[in-house]
Design a protein around this motif. Sequence first.
Motif, PDB file in Angstrom:
ATOM      1  N   GLN A 135      -4.215 -53.367   7.493  1.00 46.49           N
ATOM      2  CA  GLN A 135      -4.219 -54.712   8.708  1.00 46.49           C
ATOM      3  C   GLN A 135      -3.963 -55.894   8.151  1.00 46.49           C
ATOM      4  O   GLN A 135      -3.631 -56.740   8.406  1.00 46.49           O
ATOM      5  CB  GLN A 135      -5.002 -54.553   9.401  1.00 46.49           C
ATOM      6  N   LYS A 136      -5.279 -56.137   7.655  1.00 50.24           N
ATOM      7  CA  LYS A 136      -4.987 -57.072   6.628  1.00 50.24           C
ATOM      8  C   LYS A 136      -4.297 -57.099   5.017  1.00 50.24           C
ATOM      9  O   LYS A 136      -4.591 -58.291   4.260  1.00 50.24           O
ATOM     10  CB  LYS A 136      -6.417 -57.015   6.432  1.00 50.24           C
ATOM     11  N   ALA A 185       5.083 -51.215   6.963  1.00 54.83           N
ATOM     12  CA  ALA A 185       4.224 -52.141   6.015  1.00 54.83           C
ATOM     13  C   ALA A 185       4.018 -52.422   4.928  1.00 54.83           C
ATOM     14  O   ALA A 185       3.408 -53.432   3.897  1.00 54.83           O
ATOM     15  CB  ALA A 185       2.479 -50.920   5.823  1.00 54.83           C
ATOM     16  N   HIS A 307       0.017 -58.954  15.935  1.00 52.10           N
ATOM     17  CA  HIS A 307      -1.190 -59.254  14.857  1.00 52.10           C
ATOM     18  C   HIS A 307      -0.652 -57.090  14.302  1.00 52.10           C
ATOM     19  O   HIS A 307      -0.296 -56.313  15.264  1.00 52.10           O
ATOM     20  CB  HIS A 307      -2.758 -58.638  15.468  1.00 52.10           C
ATOM     21  N   GLN A 308      -1.005 -57.103  13.007  1.00 51.66           N
ATOM     22  CA  GLN A 308      -0.648 -56.557  11.984  1.00 51.66           C
ATOM     23  C   GLN A 308      -0.389 -55.243  13.138  1.00 51.66           C
ATOM     24  O   GLN A 308       0.533 -54.035  12.588  1.00 51.66           O
ATOM     25  CB  GLN A 308      -0.845 -56.221  10.933  1.00 51.66           C
ATOM     26  N   ARG A 311       1.218 -54.112  15.242  1.00 53.60           N
ATOM     27  CA  ARG A 311       2.657 -54.004  15.253  1.00 53.60           C
ATOM     28  C   ARG A 311       2.550 -52.399  14.588  1.00 53.60           C
ATOM     29  O   ARG A 311       4.084 -51.740  14.897  1.00 53.60           O
ATOM     30  CB  ARG A 311       2.859 -54.664  14.059  1.00 53.60           C
ATOM     31  N   LEU A 312       2.143 -52.247  14.016  1.00 51.47           N
ATOM     32  CA  LEU A 312       2.026 -50.747  12.913  1.00 51.47           C
ATOM     33  C   LEU A 312       1.290 -49.615  14.242  1.00 51.47           C
ATOM     34  O   LEU A 312       2.204 -48.457  14.373  1.00 51.47           O
ATOM     35  CB  LEU A 312       1.401 -50.676  12.225  1.00 51.47           C
TER      36      LEU A 312
END
Length: 379
Positions: A135-136, A185, A307-308, A311-312
């Motif tokens: 995520q971050k 990622a 945001h990641q 998306r993932l």
Amino acid sequence: MMERRLWREGSLGVAGKVWQTNWFFVLLILCLAAVGYVALYSAAGGSPEPYAQKQLVRFCIGLVIMVAIAMTDIRIISRYSWWLYALGIVLLLVVAKFGHVGKGAQRWIAIGGFQLQPSELMKIFLALALGRWFQKASYEQVGRITFLAVPVLAILLPVGLILKEPNLGTAVITGTIGTAILVAAGVRWWKFVIVIAAFGAALPVAYHHLHDYQRQRILTFMHPERDPLGTGYNILQSKIALGSGGMWGRGFLNGSQSNLDFLPEKQTDFIFDLIAEQFGLVGSLCVLGLLLLIVLGSMLIALRCRHQFGRLVALGISVDLFLYVFVNIAMVMGAIPVGGVPLPLISYGGSVLITAMIAFGILMSVHVHRDVEFPESDH
């Protein structure tokens, strides 16, 4: 502009979330469920029992679940991702110890009269856990082997447990979902080259460790005509059903292969053959087009998310949907060995349907909450 700012602060109400919902995507899901109802009605010889009626009830329950998840803030889902992953692992362990055995495999556990297949849920929980982990994550972190140890183990653990059921098809799909998320990622490509090379070198050894029925499926795939009334029966009848429909099909409820019960598992794994025989090439392409629109729609949700995590997760679900469709269609055409991979919302089955609705609910939540901002400390 004010609405977008309030939305990022998380103060948009239920009405705003309903407005943000992708209703065209919901319509596609309803259409696919309708196709499934018609196909299962036909599979029972023109009766809602025993397949279509039960599937409709399950779909209605799943629809409520989907809406509830869609209205849930994606940050809340992110917060509990690893807890859901842990729940999935526990369920797989319960299956290994107390699971119901069917057709030579131990894949289900009975919960209140409902047969739950935890491996289906595990694919979704894995996508959530990996999305949470990356995520971050920075570009430098993704490049470190130590940082990748946790997500790699998170993929291998459920894959290993699913293989022990045994369920090779679902294990491969689960591993592919995890790999796709790692690629998205930002994991370096050369790491995958090493893994693929090692996997290729291990294939001959892995073949000898397969169960007898799994090796038999591979041999039947290569030479189905060598035992037309035994192991090759399913795929040969499947090909006959596909070809007998012609351009426009034999007509609703008029399929000879399905009506005379030559077609095996016509309500589950081989339901696409039933559709092809009764509605022909044109009907088959329409169903494939509908499935393609759903897969592309889920990928578009992933691309539009800011945001990641979203998306993932949306990518992982998209890969899962695509593999379901690809493997099932390729299987009934004889392009790959036969395996127990159904068509989502079309094939009969409670676990697959409910899992699909949960996945669609998460996709909807990603879309509705595509502009939210995650706290910097939320990892």
